[in-house]
Design an enzyme around this catalytic site. Structure first.
Site, PDB file in Angstrom:
ATOM      1  N   ASP A 272      16.648  25.131  71.342  1.00 29.68           N
ATOM      2  CA  ASP A 272      16.317  23.913  70.596  1.00 29.68           C
ATOM      3  C   ASP A 272      15.983  22.735  71.486  1.00 29.68           C
ATOM      4  O   ASP A 272      15.540  21.702  70.992  1.00 29.68           O
ATOM      5  CB  ASP A 272      17.503  23.514  69.696  1.00 29.68           C
ATOM      6  CG  ASP A 272      18.700  23.037  70.502  1.00 29.68           C
ATOM      7  OD1 ASP A 272      19.157  21.899  70.282  1.00 29.68           O
ATOM      8  OD2 ASP A 272      19.180  23.802  71.359  1.00 29.68           O
TER       9      ASP A 272
ATOM     10  N   ASP B  39      20.197  30.390  72.715  1.00 29.80           N
ATOM     11  CA  ASP B  39      21.064  29.261  73.037  1.00 29.80           C
ATOM     12  C   ASP B  39      22.140  29.222  71.952  1.00 29.80           C
ATOM     13  O   ASP B  39      22.007  29.848  70.900  1.00 29.80           O
ATOM     14  CB  ASP B  39      20.229  27.975  73.049  1.00 29.80           C
ATOM     15  CG  ASP B  39      21.081  26.730  73.172  1.00 29.80           C
ATOM     16  OD1 ASP B  39      21.908  26.659  74.102  1.00 29.80           O
ATOM     17  OD2 ASP B  39      20.937  25.833  72.320  1.00 29.80           O
TER      18      ASP B  39
ATOM     19  N   ASP C  44      24.774  26.023  71.081  1.00 28.38           N
ATOM     20  CA  ASP C  44      24.899  24.730  70.403  1.00 28.38           C
ATOM     21  C   ASP C  44      23.523  24.163  70.058  1.00 28.38           C
ATOM     22  O   ASP C  44      22.689  23.980  70.942  1.00 28.38           O
ATOM     23  CB  ASP C  44      25.655  23.730  71.281  1.00 28.38           C
ATOM     24  CG  ASP C  44      27.085  24.170  71.562  1.00 28.38           C
ATOM     25  OD1 ASP C  44      27.813  24.420  70.599  1.00 28.38           O
ATOM     26  OD2 ASP C  44      27.459  24.275  72.747  1.00 28.38           O
TER      27      ASP C  44
END
Length: 216
Positions: free
Chosen positions: A170, A11, A13
């Site tokens: 995240d 991922d 951001d």
């Protein structure tokens, strides 16, 4: 020493790049355009991860606004582009982790819900554009995370079975995408992990620093 995963998909951001302040500023400028109050960055953090349209939708819902999103989005995208490189930073440990994985001949890719047109300038800003062989944005395919389709697409591109690759993210969006794709997942604690209990989640690893990937 060989690495257990020939392909690692990241991922962007909240996992590689701390861009929350810039995303929040773009969103707040958009709210101001429509005479709506600015919101704290901490609030915006809870909305990041499901793509830009959902981000804006949640902000306008929270403000009690019934404004048509189709009218809002062009202005938001202009602000998003303008704010893209205001103050982004790589999280600690990202660069050495990526370099070490490359040194072990691991193929690296990005799967983000960020609009694809804004991913390349961000990677270029950090000198990372050559690191990732495949980069998928939120508008690259008909489906985006939390669908597992983008992860399966990336795995197929490299001729790697999804269960042999690793997703690193995240958020609950990343987690659900990995589960849907049948791909093992590692999660970081420092990102924007809304809706995800990192103490009980079924993951290969839950990390404070991306360099912990090297010990897998």
């Amino acid at each position: 020493m060989s690495y257990p995963y020939p392909l690692v998909v990241f991922d962007l951001d909240g996992t590689l790049v701390d861009s929350a302040a810039d995303i929040a500023e773009a969103l707040n400028r958009t709210l101001q355009d429509w005479q709506l109050p600015r919101v704290p960055e901490a609030t915006v953090l809870t909305w990041i991860g499901d793509g830009v349209r959902r981000l804006v939708e949640q902000a306008f819902d929270a403000a009690g606004s019934q404004t048509d999103l189709d009218a809002v989005m062009p202005g938001f995208m202009r602000h998003y582009e303008a704010c893209l490189l205001r103050s982004p930073r790589l999280f600690d440990g990202v660069e050495p982790a990526l370099q070490a994985l490359q040194a072990r001949d691991v193929r690296l890719a990005i799967c983000t819900n960020k609009p694809s047109a804004l991913v390349a300038p961000l990677l270029q800003h950090f000198g990372l554009q050559a690191v990732f062989a495949v980069v998928l944005g939120g508008d690259s395919l008909p489906e985006r995370k939390p669908s597992g389709a983008p992860l399966r697409h990336i795995a197929a591109h490299f001729g790697v079975a999804p269960e042999a690759a690793l997703m690193v993210g995240d958020s609950i969006t990343d987690y659900r995408a990995a589960v849907d794709a049948g791909m093992p997942v590692a999660l970081v604690r420092y990102g924007y992990p809304r809706g995800l209990d990192l103490d009980t989640v079924q993951a290969v690893a839950v990390m404070d620093d991306l360099q912990e990937l090297l010990a897998l």
